[in-house]
Design a protein around this motif. Structure first.
Motif, mmCIF file in Angstrom:
data_model
loop_
_atom_site.group_PDB
_atom_site.id
_atom_site.type_symbol
_atom_site.label_atom_id
_atom_site.label_comp_id
_atom_site.label_asym_id
_atom_site.label_seq_id
_atom_site.Cartn_x
_atom_site.Cartn_y
_atom_site.Cartn_z
ATOM 1 N N GLY A 575 -28.987 26.650 2.598
ATOM 2 C CA GLY A 575 -28.104 26.649 1.444
ATOM 3 C C GLY A 575 -28.679 27.333 0.225
ATOM 4 O O GLY A 575 -27.949 27.973 -0.535
ATOM 5 N N ASP A 576 -29.989 27.239 0.009
ATOM 6 C CA ASP A 576 -30.561 27.779 -1.219
ATOM 7 C C ASP A 576 -31.676 28.783 -0.970
ATOM 8 O O ASP A 576 -32.425 29.133 -1.887
ATOM 9 N N ALA A 577 -31.829 29.262 0.265
ATOM 10 C CA ALA A 577 -32.873 30.236 0.569
ATOM 11 C C ALA A 577 -32.435 31.074 1.762
ATOM 12 O O ALA A 577 -31.605 30.651 2.579
ATOM 13 N N SER A 626 -35.318 41.303 2.796
ATOM 14 C CA SER A 626 -34.803 40.731 1.553
ATOM 15 C C SER A 626 -34.967 39.224 1.610
ATOM 16 O O SER A 626 -34.685 38.600 2.642
ATOM 17 N N LEU A 627 -35.422 38.648 0.512
ATOM 18 C CA LEU A 627 -35.614 37.209 0.431
ATOM 19 C C LEU A 627 -34.985 36.692 -0.851
ATOM 20 O O LEU A 627 -35.002 37.382 -1.880
ATOM 21 N N PHE A 628 -34.437 35.496 -0.791
ATOM 22 C CA PHE A 628 -33.998 34.850 -2.019
ATOM 23 C C PHE A 628 -34.313 33.366 -1.926
ATOM 24 O O PHE A 628 -34.370 32.772 -0.847
ATOM 25 N N LYS A 629 -34.567 32.790 -3.074
ATOM 26 C CA LYS A 629 -34.825 31.355 -3.164
ATOM 27 C C LYS A 629 -34.289 30.857 -4.491
ATOM 28 O O LYS A 629 -34.754 31.254 -5.555
ATOM 29 N N ASN A 630 -33.261 30.009 -4.420
ATOM 30 C CA ASN A 630 -32.763 29.328 -5.607
ATOM 31 C C ASN A 630 -33.541 28.036 -5.779
ATOM 32 O O ASN A 630 -33.635 27.239 -4.845
ATOM 33 N N LEU A 637 -35.603 27.936 -11.627
ATOM 34 C CA LEU A 637 -36.044 29.304 -11.354
ATOM 35 C C LEU A 637 -35.462 29.816 -10.039
ATOM 36 O O LEU A 637 -35.634 29.199 -8.989
ATOM 37 N N ASP A 638 -34.775 30.958 -10.101
ATOM 38 C CA ASP A 638 -34.251 31.634 -8.919
ATOM 39 C C ASP A 638 -34.970 32.964 -8.750
ATOM 40 O O ASP A 638 -35.300 33.642 -9.734
ATOM 41 N N ALA A 639 -35.204 33.354 -7.501
ATOM 42 C CA ALA A 639 -35.951 34.579 -7.227
ATOM 43 C C ALA A 639 -35.265 35.392 -6.140
ATOM 44 O O ALA A 639 -34.740 34.840 -5.165
ATOM 45 N N ARG A 640 -35.270 36.706 -6.312
ATOM 46 C CA ARG A 640 -34.802 37.642 -5.294
ATOM 47 C C ARG A 640 -35.849 38.737 -5.140
ATOM 48 O O ARG A 640 -36.343 39.294 -6.120
ATOM 49 N N LEU A 641 -36.184 39.052 -3.902
ATOM 50 C CA LEU A 641 -37.204 40.071 -3.618
ATOM 51 C C LEU A 641 -36.750 40.870 -2.412
ATOM 52 O O LEU A 641 -36.265 40.308 -1.427
#
Length: 764
Positions: A575-577, A626-630, A637-641
């Motif tokens: 759900g969040d990653a 591609s990675l994301f972590k809410n 802190l939310d991150a997208r790489l």
């Protein structure tokens, strides 16, 4: 100092970690979260579809990335092309805010192979397949950032619903229509402190947007207007290598290098690029009992003026020197007067589209879309020399594009629930017609007289296509998609002056195949393979041009590009990653590429001859992740790489044997993008974006190895920052900066230096 700036910028969103983490944070949607339809749906139906214009279904046949409106608020989004510039495998050459030549490169197709990408806004084509290279940028400016609802990116030519021009990929922009009365007012101002070589200048600009929309019964509509005015840094620098002949003693030139490391004297620049764009548009949608009607009308006026070209050279009396043999510090050089000409361009264009969708019997849906684009006026007037040059006699020239534009038509029939919900079928027809013609005339600026325009060159292309695409959920966890596209190409009415080209007719068949595996609710995989054929466009076939010491020669005999494209995608998501990874390989025969060289014109002067030729074989290997972590470390802190590695290699090119085994120009081997967003409260968010790209080459033989000089293709690390405050439901304001560390880098032309902007808006 620079290291400290980078450190502070990257950690800006993290700086509040010591504060109360219990405040609610806004969710940031990542592409992996919004595209995994097959992962989270029951495995008993074929559910790997998205939609195209008019709500028609499209099967998921390859890697897809979605960018939500919320995600766009976390980046510096001043022009529409900014929406995709930090996505994996994508390069946008945006040289300044409002750049009319913001070209797009995707994966193994570089930023000058613009005919290898498709860009749509609400189904209307924005890609400019009349020209390529710097002139072939999508018409991004006909969409205002304030309109955008979401952006979808399809990588590669894996869907039969798109032409072989999708070798790089497809960008679908969706804009919003209001459900109730709505007035939007937004504005922004930006400033660049430019300081390079012999010019230090503060460059500024503004953007204003206003729209009114409403729903009246079954009718939704929106009328909008936008004005963008901005000054961009000089795009070109002029230099001379050492010469044997002595000349006027001068000072002011800057010693430097060219892109191959040779010593040169930089003696001038092209001047500030002054851009003014006015956009007027109307969009509407009318709901029917079993369908809808939709229409769009977009009118754009654009002015691009460069009138302050500057020579750095002055003689012993302090007079500016524009041309001739010169000597500085005992070394001889040569300056060209034509470099310092003034240029004014006005371009007015009209884009119109109409579409209809309807539900038929037995679950079938039908959709039809047509579009028409016309250049109403495109005139570029140039002086032969700088008006301040005592040697200027008032002469110049004017170039016009006449009878230039396109028409497109698409008809689709789809049944998303064929054969007990486990088979889908789409059938369609496509038509496009592109035409381009240029005229040139002499201008006397003193008398105001203009000579009769003389046709230079032009021509037409026409493509008709039939396609079929079917998806089959043959096991609970497996689906298969197969497609076939047949295209019939014509090159028509090509001419150069009074010479006519023979018409040509060709056809091609492009099969597509995709196999998907849903391992569980979190993990899915898909392998895709496709053949794509990209036919040459009008400029490559028919546009000839003569500009001072550059001769551009069209090639009416170009073979079409033919590629085989593979992609293996693996996706994991909660759900969040999420993690989304791709391995891809492309093999393209007869790649169309502009090749040029210096030749003696018979009088001892060198002239550049440029033409489009086929490169027999080019291969591309690559991978991206591609990675994301809410809620990284804390819920605030939310991150997208994302990271991309590409090697595009010229395997065979007899026309330039030194290029074999070398990298395809303008495709960096490595790129990465990181965005961190700190939600201080539900109303205040701070973001930092880091964009890094490795260096690449501008020459086919990769002989240009010098960095940080004009005409180099540099590596760079740009850091952007932004703070946004949603004051209330109706109002917002934001402060941002691009290129925070003021890095100087070139993509042949210089990229902008540190640019600060402030924006705000009210919706009521």
């Amino acid at each position: 100092m620079r290291s400290a700036l980078i450190f502070c910028s990257v950690l800006w969103p993290v700086a509040a970690l010591a504060t109360n983490d219990n405040a609610s944070a806004n969710s940031v949607t990542n592409s992996a979260a919004t595209n995994s339809t097959s992962s989270n749906s029951p495995a008993t139906t074929l559910d790997t579809q998205t939609t195209v214009a008019g709500g028609m279904p499209r099967l998921q046949t390859g890697p897809v990335s979605d960018i939500s409106a919320e995600q766009l608020t976390s980046i510096n989004f001043t022009n529409v092309e900014d929406a995709v510039r930090d996505q994996p495998g994508i390069i946008v050459r945006k040289r300044y805010i409002g750049d009319p030549n913001a070209t797009l490169g995707m994966r193994g197709s570089n930023m000058f192979q613009t005919a290898r990408s498709l860009v749509f806004a609400d189904g209307l084509p924005l890609h400019y397949h009349l020209q390529t290279r710097y002139s072939g940028a999508p018409r991004w400016s006909v969409v205002a950032p304030s309109e955008v609802d979401n952006v979808e990116i399809l990588y590669g030519p894996f869907s039969a619903q798109y032409a072989g021009n999708a070798m790089g990929g497809v960008v679908n922009i969706s804009t919003r229509l209001p459900d109730e009365q709505e007035i939007v007012l937004e504005g922004s101002a930006f400033m660049q402190d430019y300081d390079n070589l012999q010019r230090a200048q503060q460059l500024s600009g503004q953007k204003l947007f206003a729209s009114y929309g409403n729903r009246i019964g079954n009718l939704q509509f929106l009328a909008g207007v936008q004005r963008l005015n901005n000054d961009g840094q000089p795009m070109s620098f002029y230099y001379s290598p050492e010469k044997s002949s002595a000349g006027t003693n001068v000072s002011g030139g800057v010693r430097g290098k060219d892109n191959k490391g040779n010593d040169v004297l930089l003696y001038g620049d092209s001047g500030v690029a002054d851009t003014l764009t006015d956009l007027y548009k109307l969009r509407s949608r009318y709901a029917l009992d079993n369908g809808e009607l939709r229409a769009s009308l977009v009118y754009e006026e654009r002015q691009n003026n460069t009138t302050d070209a500057r020579s750095y050279l002055s003689d012993d009396s302090g007079n500016t020197v524009y041309s001739g043999n010169v000597t500085q510090d005992g070394v001889n050089y040569s300056a060209s007067a034509s470099n310092f000409r003034s240029t004014e361009q006005q371009r007015n264009s009209l884009l119109a589209g109409f579409g209809a969708s309807h539900e038929l019997a037995a679950g079938w849906q039908a959709s039809a879309d047509i579009s028409r684009f016309r250049i109403l006026k495109d005139e570029q007037i140039r002086t032969a020399k700088n008006p301040a040059d005592p040697a200027w006699d008032g002469s110049g020239d004017a170039q016009n594009f006449n009878h230039t534009g396109w028409e497109t038509a698409d008809i689709r029939f789809a049944n998303p629930t064929l054969a007990a919900d486990n088979i889908q079928l789409t059938l369609g027809y496509h038509y496009d017609h592109y035409q381009l013609a240029t005229d040139k005339a002499s201008v006397d600026f003193i008398s105001g007289s203009v000579a009769s325009a003389v046709p230079q060159s032009g021509g037409e292309t026409r493509v008709q296509a039939l396609f079929a695409e079917t998806g089959w959920q043959f096991l609970p966890d497996f689906d298969l998609t197969a497609g076939l596209r047949y295209e019939r190409f014509q090159g028509l009415n090509g001419f150069k002056g009074s010479d006519q080209n023979d018409d040509r007719h060709e056809s091609a068949v492009s099969p597509k195949f995709s196999l998907g595996w849903t391992m569980n609710d979190q993990i899915s995989s898909r392998y895709s393979i496709a053949r794509a054929v990209r036919f040459p466009i009008v400029e490559e076939l028919y546009e000839n041009a003569s500009n001072d010491d550059v001769q551009v020669i069209a090639n009416a005999l170009l073979a079409p590009e033919r590629g085989i494209h593979h992609n293996l995608n693996i996706r994991w998501q909660t759900g969040d990653a999420g993690v989304d990874a791709n391995l891809f390989y492309e093999k393209v025969s007869d790649t169309i590429f502009n090749q040029s060289g210096l030749y003696d014109d018979g009088s001892g002067s060198l002239v550049t001859i440029s033409s489009f030729l086929n490169i027999p074989s080019v291969s591309t290997r690559g991978a991206d992740i591609s990675l994301f972590k809410n809620g990284l470390l804390t819920e605030r802190l939310d991150a997208r790489l994302n990271m991309t590695a590409i090697r595009a290699r010229i395997d065979d090119n007899p026309a330039l044997a030194d290029s074999e085994g070398k990298d395809v120009p303008r495709i960096p081997r490595w790129s990465q993008n990181l965005t961190l967003t700190w939600h201080q409260t539900t109303a205040v968010a701070m973001s930092t974006s880091v964009r890094h790209i490795s260096n690449s080459f501008n020459e086919l033989d990769n002989s240009d190895h010098e960095s940080n000089v004009f005409s180099a293709i540099d590596a760079y690390t740009f850091i952007d920052a932004k703070i946004r405050w949603q004051i209330n439901r109706a109002a917002f304001t934001a402060l941002g900066v691009d290129n925070l560390t003021n890095e100087i880098a070139y993509v042949h032309h210089p990229y902008p230096q540190r640019t600060v902007f402030i924006e705000g808006g009210y919706r009521f």
